[in-house]
Design an enzyme around this catalytic site. Structure first.
Site, short mmCIF file in Angstrom:
data_model
loop_
_atom_site.label_atom_id
_atom_site.label_comp_id
_atom_site.label_asym_id
_atom_site.label_seq_id
_atom_site.Cartn_x
_atom_site.Cartn_y
_atom_site.Cartn_z
N HIS A 37 -46.27 61.37 4.24
CA HIS A 37 -47.44 60.55 4.53
C HIS A 37 -48.13 59.90 3.33
CE1 HIS A 37 -47.16 61.88 8.63
NE2 HIS A 37 -47.17 63.13 8.23
N GLU A 65 -39.99 58.77 15.43
CA GLU A 65 -40.64 57.80 16.31
C GLU A 65 -41.85 57.13 15.67
OE1 GLU A 65 -39.69 56.45 19.28
OE2 GLU A 65 -37.83 57.50 18.83
N HIS A 137 -50.79 68.67 7.42
CA HIS A 137 -50.33 68.01 8.65
C HIS A 137 -51.19 66.79 8.93
CE1 HIS A 137 -48.64 67.52 12.65
NE2 HIS A 137 -49.87 67.43 13.12
#
EC number: 3.1.27.-
Length: 145
Positions: A37, A65, A137
């Site tokens: 990220h 995805e 996360h």
């Protein structure tokens, strides 16, 4: 004096207790978060950016995805776990300020490479989970208005 492999293993295991495991470079979940990220200085931020970054970060086997890249400093992102964030839901924190992000969305078709992505540029609040003060996360389901 030559040490046997068993003695070397014992010395290594004893040294693990002395070195704190919370250092950033030893935090596997934080490193994985950064790999997936973090991109401080993006170029392009279009479908080519997404396809290149997803491949470079090894997120294409199978094709992931959705993935969002955060374009800021590591310190600013980490600060969400402290003073630049507040509790959100059960185990998450939401940023107090907006971040520049690029969200890459798989166009569909085969889940196997070559993967094709659309890019969505945004400037929004982000939601992350923290562990011992480190981001671990990113919540892809949260998109601020």
């Amino acid at each position: 004096m030559v040490m046997s492999p068993g003695s070397l293993l014992l010395v290594f295991l004893l040294s693990l207790d002395v070195i704190p495991p919370t250092l950033a470079q030893d935090n596997y979940r934080y490193i994985k978060f950064l790999t997936q990220h973090y991109d401080a200085k993006p170029t392009g931020r279009d479908y080519r950016y997404c396809e290149s970054m997803m491949k470079k970060r090894k997120l294409t086997s199978p094709c992931k995805e959705v993935n969002t890249f955060i374009h800021d400093t590591k310190n600013n992102i980490k600060a969400i776990c402290g003073e630049n964030g507040r509790p959100y839901g059960v185990n998450f924190r939401i940023s107090n300020s907006r971040f520049q992000v690029t969200t890459c969305t798989h166009k569909g078709g085969s889940p196997r490479p070559p993967c094709q992505y659309n890019a969505f540029k945004d400037f929004r609040y982000i939601v992350i989970a923290c562990e011992d003060g480190w981001p671990v996360h990113f919540d892809e389901s949260f998109i601020s208005p």
